[in-house]
Design a protein around this motif. Structure first.
Motif, PDB file in Angstrom:
ATOM      1  N   ARG A   1      52.211  51.616  43.663  1.00 38.45           N
ATOM      2  CA  ARG A   1      51.592  51.139  42.228  1.00 38.45           C
ATOM      3  C   ARG A   1      52.534  50.638  41.318  1.00 38.45           C
ATOM      4  O   ARG A   1      52.663  51.016  40.100  1.00 38.45           O
ATOM      5  N   VAL A   2      53.332  49.667  41.923  1.00 43.86           N
ATOM      6  CA  VAL A   2      54.185  48.865  40.959  1.00 43.86           C
ATOM      7  C   VAL A   2      53.841  48.220  39.855  1.00 43.86           C
ATOM      8  O   VAL A   2      52.534  47.470  39.956  1.00 43.86           O
ATOM      9  N   ASP A   3      54.212  48.252  38.761  1.00 44.27           N
ATOM     10  CA  ASP A   3      53.901  47.565  37.388  1.00 44.27           C
ATOM     11  C   ASP A   3      54.117  46.033  37.706  1.00 44.27           C
ATOM     12  O   ASP A   3      55.451  45.655  37.571  1.00 44.27           O
ATOM     13  N   MET A   4      53.260  45.389  37.917  1.00 44.94           N
ATOM     14  CA  MET A   4      53.210  44.064  38.249  1.00 44.94           C
ATOM     15  C   MET A   4      53.357  42.870  36.838  1.00 44.94           C
ATOM     16  O   MET A   4      52.541  42.007  36.777  1.00 44.94           O
ATOM     17  N   ASP A   5      54.038  43.413  35.943  1.00 44.48           N
ATOM     18  CA  ASP A   5      53.953  42.643  34.810  1.00 44.48           C
ATOM     19  C   ASP A   5      54.884  41.455  34.912  1.00 44.48           C
ATOM     20  O   ASP A   5      56.095  41.290  35.313  1.00 44.48           O
ATOM     21  N   LEU A   6      54.203  40.295  34.576  1.00 48.77           N
ATOM     22  CA  LEU A   6      55.017  38.902  34.918  1.00 48.77           C
ATOM     23  C   LEU A   6      56.335  38.989  34.220  1.00 48.77           C
ATOM     24  O   LEU A   6      57.322  38.389  34.847  1.00 48.77           O
ATOM     25  N   ASP A   7      56.320  39.397  32.913  1.00 45.26           N
ATOM     26  CA  ASP A   7      57.745  39.421  32.243  1.00 45.26           C
ATOM     27  C   ASP A   7      58.814  39.854  32.860  1.00 45.26           C
ATOM     28  O   ASP A   7      60.069  39.656  32.850  1.00 45.26           O
ATOM     29  N   ARG A   8      58.477  41.338  33.623  1.00 48.78           N
ATOM     30  CA  ARG A   8      59.451  41.753  34.443  1.00 48.78           C
ATOM     31  C   ARG A   8      60.088  41.120  35.638  1.00 48.78           C
ATOM     32  O   ARG A   8      60.971  41.353  36.379  1.00 48.78           O
ATOM     33  N   PHE A   9      59.215  40.096  36.193  1.00 47.11           N
ATOM     34  CA  PHE A   9      59.679  39.151  37.357  1.00 47.11           C
ATOM     35  C   PHE A   9      60.392  37.737  37.088  1.00 47.11           C
ATOM     36  O   PHE A   9      60.219  37.209  38.024  1.00 47.11           O
ATOM     37  N   ARG A  10      60.662  37.658  35.772  1.00 49.55           N
ATOM     38  CA  ARG A  10      61.263  36.279  35.376  1.00 49.55           C
ATOM     39  C   ARG A  10      62.744  36.438  35.526  1.00 49.55           C
ATOM     40  O   ARG A  10      63.203  37.395  35.553  1.00 49.55           O
ATOM     41  N   PHE A  11      63.088  34.839  35.418  1.00 55.94           N
ATOM     42  CA  PHE A  11      64.633  34.755  35.467  1.00 55.94           C
ATOM     43  C   PHE A  11      65.357  35.132  36.790  1.00 55.94           C
ATOM     44  O   PHE A  11      66.400  35.114  36.689  1.00 55.94           O
ATOM     45  N   LYS A  12      64.633  35.464  37.542  1.00 57.13           N
ATOM     46  CA  LYS A  12      65.324  35.597  39.127  1.00 57.13           C
ATOM     47  C   LYS A  12      64.654  34.914  40.204  1.00 57.13           C
ATOM     48  O   LYS A  12      63.156  35.244  40.191  1.00 57.13           O
ATOM     49  N   GLU A  13      65.153  33.954  40.963  1.00 62.28           N
ATOM     50  CA  GLU A  13      64.099  33.098  41.851  1.00 62.28           C
ATOM     51  C   GLU A  13      63.393  33.977  42.783  1.00 62.28           C
ATOM     52  O   GLU A  13      62.449  33.809  43.058  1.00 62.28           O
ATOM     53  N   GLU A  14      64.074  35.037  43.476  1.00 58.54           N
ATOM     54  CA  GLU A  14      63.195  35.813  44.464  1.00 58.54           C
ATOM     55  C   GLU A  14      62.293  36.619  43.672  1.00 58.54           C
ATOM     56  O   GLU A  14      61.282  36.805  44.277  1.00 58.54           O
TER      57      GLU A  14
ATOM     58  N   GLU B   1      60.453  35.839  41.072  1.00 60.44           N
ATOM     59  CA  GLU B   1      59.165  34.955  40.493  1.00 60.44           C
ATOM     60  C   GLU B   1      58.594  34.543  41.764  1.00 60.44           C
ATOM     61  O   GLU B   1      57.583  34.618  41.798  1.00 60.44           O
ATOM     62  N   ALA B   2      59.552  34.285  42.869  1.00 60.44           N
ATOM     63  CA  ALA B   2      58.824  33.894  44.106  1.00 60.44           C
ATOM     64  C   ALA B   2      57.969  34.854  44.675  1.00 60.44           C
ATOM     65  O   ALA B   2      56.605  34.524  44.830  1.00 60.44           O
ATOM     66  N   PHE B   3      58.285  36.150  44.761  1.00 60.57           N
ATOM     67  CA  PHE B   3      57.323  37.154  45.211  1.00 60.57           C
ATOM     68  C   PHE B   3      56.329  37.397  44.318  1.00 60.57           C
ATOM     69  O   PHE B   3      55.214  37.664  44.751  1.00 60.57           O
ATOM     70  N   PHE B   4      56.359  37.419  43.011  1.00 61.25           N
ATOM     71  CA  PHE B   4      55.083  37.432  42.048  1.00 61.25           C
ATOM     72  C   PHE B   4      54.306  36.499  42.554  1.00 61.25           C
ATOM     73  O   PHE B   4      52.968  36.715  42.522  1.00 61.25           O
ATOM     74  N   GLN B   5      54.643  35.174  42.822  1.00 57.70           N
ATOM     75  CA  GLN B   5      53.545  34.085  43.107  1.00 57.70           C
ATOM     76  C   GLN B   5      53.001  34.673  44.590  1.00 57.70           C
ATOM     77  O   GLN B   5      51.905  34.245  44.852  1.00 57.70           O
ATOM     78  N   TRP B   6      53.963  34.900  45.626  1.00 60.21           N
ATOM     79  CA  TRP B   6      53.352  35.148  46.840  1.00 60.21           C
ATOM     80  C   TRP B   6      52.331  36.249  47.045  1.00 60.21           C
ATOM     81  O   TRP B   6      51.399  36.241  47.663  1.00 60.21           O
ATOM     82  N   LYS B   7      52.643  37.308  45.956  1.00 58.92           N
ATOM     83  CA  LYS B   7      51.560  38.428  45.952  1.00 58.92           C
ATOM     84  C   LYS B   7      50.243  37.724  45.499  1.00 58.92           C
ATOM     85  O   LYS B   7      49.248  38.229  46.065  1.00 58.92           O
ATOM     86  N   GLU B   8      50.477  37.018  44.523  1.00 58.83           N
ATOM     87  CA  GLU B   8      48.946  36.446  43.987  1.00 58.83           C
ATOM     88  C   GLU B   8      48.337  35.620  45.047  1.00 58.83           C
ATOM     89  O   GLU B   8      47.329  35.903  45.272  1.00 58.83           O
ATOM     90  N   HIS B   9      49.332  34.928  45.729  1.00 60.75           N
ATOM     91  CA  HIS B   9      48.574  34.197  46.789  1.00 60.75           C
ATOM     92  C   HIS B   9      47.928  34.991  47.912  1.00 60.75           C
ATOM     93  O   HIS B   9      46.973  34.659  48.538  1.00 60.75           O
ATOM     94  N   LEU B  10      48.576  35.904  48.036  1.00 64.41           N
ATOM     95  CA  LEU B  10      48.202  36.831  49.403  1.00 64.41           C
ATOM     96  C   LEU B  10      46.950  37.682  48.945  1.00 64.41           C
ATOM     97  O   LEU B  10      45.998  37.860  49.679  1.00 64.41           O
ATOM     98  N   ASP B  11      47.044  38.132  47.613  1.00 62.37           N
ATOM     99  CA  ASP B  11      45.806  38.775  47.108  1.00 62.37           C
ATOM    100  C   ASP B  11      44.364  37.785  47.234  1.00 62.37           C
ATOM    101  O   ASP B  11      43.193  37.990  47.606  1.00 62.37           O
ATOM    102  N   ALA B  12      44.718  36.522  46.783  1.00 61.32           N
ATOM    103  CA  ALA B  12      43.656  35.591  46.819  1.00 61.32           C
ATOM    104  C   ALA B  12      43.334  35.128  48.307  1.00 61.32           C
ATOM    105  O   ALA B  12      42.315  35.055  48.230  1.00 61.32           O
ATOM    106  N   HIS B  13      44.064  35.092  48.959  1.00 64.66           N
ATOM    107  CA  HIS B  13      44.086  34.938  50.472  1.00 64.66           C
ATOM    108  C   HIS B  13      43.052  36.053  51.038  1.00 64.66           C
ATOM    109  O   HIS B  13      42.019  35.763  51.858  1.00 64.66           O
ATOM    110  N   CYS B  14      43.647  37.116  50.935  1.00 64.11           N
ATOM    111  CA  CYS B  14      42.827  38.375  51.357  1.00 64.11           C
ATOM    112  C   CYS B  14      41.316  38.414  50.885  1.00 64.11           C
ATOM    113  O   CYS B  14      40.573  38.717  51.354  1.00 64.11           O
TER     114      CYS B  14
END
Length: 897
Positions: free
Chosen positions: A114-127, A129-142
């Protein structure tokens, strides 16, 4: 075991949940025994015993949901598809499969913890930011595809519990769990609220005080474990049912399985080294819980090797394994010829060969030597060639089944229990492969094979044994929650307990730590290691822990301080097992017999195969001539990159033979213009290629052959230009002439490269006959023809022994023709000249008169007759003067002791 009372009173409303499949199986056996002792014959109908993840999965599936639960390989394929299409991967990434694995783990952890997926905590590092978007894509795909990952199940089951859709059990007993993740905890809290009695049996109880053993190295540690097992089981050889339950726990079964089983086999159960019994089991007293994959089974490795071969690609070692495999049809009848074919391939292998090349090569080997294999293998390639370019995985699965069936996999022998289980597991793997249609769509064969390999190489599989095995070999986590009479913990180093922290690169580390992911920090790994140690020390009252002080490379290894204060290193144990130990030291090395080599018998003389090589080897050392030509020992083959020098030399010989058979005389050679000579040489090179090189396209490919043709044309032209400069006119009168001769008592069949008549005057009345031998290899030392240091006896044999043949006139001289790019030239010894090219200054040591020629022949005769007498008489002396054996002969050194 603290929950034995619970097992003895199982009811239909009780569910026992374990941490792993191994613990669940052990609990089932315990429950069976307790129920049987209580007189309950239908004990198996009482309660359910499974892993926590399996129970969550089955409970959710009982709700008949609309969503599709994905298998792990489907999850990986889904993640890979999403990240491949996202445009967020680095441009220089070669393969995204490993990245997809890491992303899949991070995605699952985000749900489990139950990791806190706060967008602000995933900013300013390429990996991040990419994972945050991948998780959103995976959730939408599923959501769009109605896919469910296993990491989604606890949350989905929690929703179902809260809405009252689940029939909750009366009681749940959780065994062997060090800690539940937050998503699982929420499920069991909801079960409590729904009225279920949830009992968590703590894995840590009354801890034993371990005996700590500091071994010298890994081998010593394995030896001590094996001797411990032997001592524990020895009193129960006749009553194995009464043997104590022992456990050997290791940090990594894959790494420890091989050396551990070797030690146990040699020192505990030598009978396990003998062939298996009628049921296919070796009846070893141990049972390995897991650690192996389906792809590691020999039967499956053979299948995957076979399926990896395509018409255009085939790894040579893989093809070799397929050719010799007992799992391929026809092995029983063709095993010997297939093995000989494999040896031939190793001597004649080409570069970048594909399946079609290997098939053509089989036809080049002694006709139809392996007809069954050739037919089966050709059928396999034909299916691939004629098949569609892209198919669904389910269609490729049909192809795989047909291909394996056509080639006779899994062989002709009756399958034992272990292999029968393996075959069933393979069928399940293919069924799982078929489910990838939706994730992969239509794919080419190579990509389909990659995903099939992913399935078999990641699926844990260990065949069940049918006999009593008092010794269990387990991983650390697999032993937690079990109980044994005695336990030995192997490899307890400070790099294993605690292990290294490896936080996910896709989630901020502080979020992972706050979520409770142990791998995210050193503190978390220390806490986890302390829990593992406490649980392991609670599994038995008799616990031994060992750690080597050095690894196999000699590097120091520190022991884990979580077990206490370690003693000094124990004395080194030197033993090779009781059987060999009884023989060690009993050999009286002062008593020995001096071996002598018997003379060559008349019958053996008729069967000698070496030819001139007998004398060449004898010149190097009488011992080499003995082992090579009488014992038939061959030089260890050297790897050849590119064209085989033997083939290159044969081609030059053949082109020159074809040329001189037509041209014959030096006058005809000199009549050619440069352009005409090149055209003529190209024509004969083409004829020679049709006889030899073109038959080896399977081995070298057309591009390399064309390059070799160009090299040969240039080399032969350069050589013929040198022939034009010879002092006297000549006529070639013989090519590759074979003669049976005697050198002393040794019969030989020799073949003369070229015999020619040299005209010493313009009227061509005074002539001389010389024998010429082409040398296309590296430059040879000319003093190797001297009688006192004779190491190249071929031409001296021609000069002195060939005249024995009735149809050969007197030999007036020998000519060594050096035909290679580094050295073009002649070395002659004769009764008329030591130089064939005009303008060469004479030297005092030249053999160029009748008197010198006869003296040279007499010296050669004496030396050759002495060699013959030594060889026939059994001389096998070896004097290396302290030098090592020549390269390629090192393996025969024990023969000289």
């Amino acid at each position: 075991m603290k929950f034995l009372s619970h097992l003895a009173n199982l009811t239909d409303g009780t569910v026992v949940l374990a941490s792993t499949e191994r613990v669940a199986r052990h609990i089932k056996l315990q429950a069976a025994l307790l129920q049987a002792v209580g007189g309950k014959k239908a004990w198996f109908a009482k309660g359910q015993i499974m892993t926590i993840t399996k129970w969550i999965e089955s409970t959710w599936l009982e709700l008949m949901p609309d969503e599709q639960l994905l298998y792990p390989v489907q999850e990986l394929a889904t993640v890979k598809s999403v990240i491949d299409q996202s445009g967020l991967l680095p441009a220089n990434m070669i393969s995204s499969t490993n990245a997809a694995r890491r992303v899949g783990v991070a995605y699952s952890d985000a749900y489990k913890y139950r990791v806190d997926m706060d967008l602000d905590r995933f900013r300013f590092k390429e990996e991040f930011e990419a994972f945050f978007q991948w998780k959103e894509h995976l959730d939408a795909h599923c959501q769009a595809k109605q896919y469910v990952f296993r990491a989604h199940l606890p949350a989905l089951l929690l929703q179902a519990l809260q809405s009252g859709q689940v029939d909750v059990p009366e009681r749940i007993i959780i065994v062997g769990m060090l800690d539940l993740n937050p998503a699982e905890k929420a499920v069991f809290e909801a079960l409590k609220s729904a009225g279920t009695e949830v009992i968590i049996v703590p894995p840590e109880g009354d801890k034993a005080t371990p005996r700590l053993v500091r071994s010298h190295n890994n081998a010593s540690e394995m030896l001590e474990v094996a001797q411990w097992v032997a001592k524990q089981l020895e009193p129960f050889v006749d009553t194995p049912q009464a043997a104590p339950s022992l456990a050997i726990v290791v940090p990594d079964i894959r790494a420890y399985k091989g050396p551990l089983l070797d030690a146990l086999s040699l020192h505990t159960s030598p009978g396990s080294l003998l062939p298996a019994g009628p049921d296919g089991e070796t009846r070893a007293p141990w049972d390995i819980s897991s650690g192996a994959t389906l792809g590691s089974r020999p039967m499956i490795r053979a299948a995957m090797d076979l399926l990896s071969i395509t018409p255009d690609k085939a790894d040579p070692e893989t093809f070799s394994r397929v050719l010799r495999s007992q799992w391929i049809g026809g092995h029983v009848g063709e095993s010997a010829t297939r093995a000989l074919l494999d040896v031939w391939f190793r001597d004649n292998m080409g570069l970048n060969m594909g399946g079609k090349d290997f098939l053509r090569a089989i036809g080049s080997y002694k006709g139809d030597a392996v007809p069954d294999f050739r037919k089966r293998f050709g059928g396999l390639l034909e299916k691939l060639i004629s098949g569609e370019q892209s198919r669904y995985p389910s269609e490729w699965a049909d192809h795989v089944s047909e291909a394996l069936n056509d080639i006779g996999w899994p062989g002709q022998s009756e399958l034992d229990s272990a292999n029968f289980q393996t075959l069933n597991a393979w069928a399940e793997a293919l069924a799982l492969f078929r489910t990838l249609d939706a994730q992969l769509g239509t794919v080419q064969y190579e990509r389909a094979f990659m995903w099939l390999r992913e399935i078999v190489d990641t699926r844990q599989f260990q065949p069940r044994i049918s006999h009593l095995a008092p010794v269990s070999i387990l991983g650390y986590e697999d032993a937690i929650g079990l109980s044994f009479d005695a336990l030995w913990i192997i490899g307890a180093s400070n790099t294993v307990l605690p292990g290294r922290a490896e936080p996910s690169p896709f989630i901020p580390t502080d979020l992972q730590i706050n979520a409770g992911i142990a791998e995210a920090s050193s503190e978390g790994m220390l806490t986890y290691a302390q829990s593992v140690v406490g649980a392991l020390l609670s599994t038995s009252e008799d616990v031994t822990v060992s750690c080597p002080s050095h690894n196999e490379k000699g590097a120091s290894i520190g022991a884990s301080e979580l077990f206490g204060s370690w003693p000094v290193v124990a004395p080194t144990l030197e033993t090779k097992g009781d059987f060999l130990d009884d023989l060690m030291g009993k050999l009286d090395r002062t008593v020995f017999h001096i071996e002598t080599i018997p003379p060559v018998t008349p019958l053996e003389l008729t069967d000698l195969k070496g030819g001139v090589r007998i004398f060449k080897d004898y010149a190097e050392s009488p011992f080499f001539s003995f082992v090579r030509n009488r014992l038939r020992v061959e030089k260890f083959p050297e790897p050849i990159i590119g064209l085989d020098p033997r083939i290159q030399g044969t081609m030059v010989h053949l082109v020159l033979e074809l040329f001189w058979k037509v041209i014959r005389t030096s006058k005809a050679l000199k009549a050619f213009s440069d352009e005409a000579l090149k055209t003529e040489v190209e024509r004969y090179t083409q004829q020679a290629s049709e006889q030899l090189l073109y038959k080896l396209i399977w081995r070298y490919g057309m591009k390399l052959i064309m390059l070799e043709q160009r090299r040969i044309v240039d080399l032969v032209i350069d050589w013929l230009e040198l022939e034009k400069k010879r002092e006297h006119e000549f006529e070639v009168i013989g090519f590759e002439e074979k003669h049976d001769i005697m050198v002393g008592d040794v019969p030989l069949t020799v073949s003369l490269d070229r015999r020619e008549r040299i005209f010493l005057d313009d009227e061509q009345i005074e002539t001389r006959i010389v024998v010429q031998d082409y040398k296309t290899g590296q430059e040879m030392r000319m003093n190797s023809l001297n009688a006192s240091s004779l190491t190249e006896p071929q031409l001296p044999i021609y000069a002195t022994k060939i005249e024995q043949a009735d149809d050969v006139a007197q030999i007036d001289g020998i000519v060594l023709a050096q035909v290679n790019q580094k050295s073009l030239g002649y070395h002659a010894r004769s009764n008329f000249s030591a130089s064939l090219v005009a303008g060469k200054k004479p030297r005092a040591e030249d053999v160029d008169t009748s008197e010198k020629w006869e003296e040279q022949k007499d010296a050669w005769n004496r030396q050759l007759d002495a060699m013959s007498a030594g060889f026939v008489g059994g001389n096998g002396t070896l004097d290396l003067d302290g030098k090592a054996f020549p390269i390629g002969y090192e393996y025969i050194a024990p023969l000289t002791r």
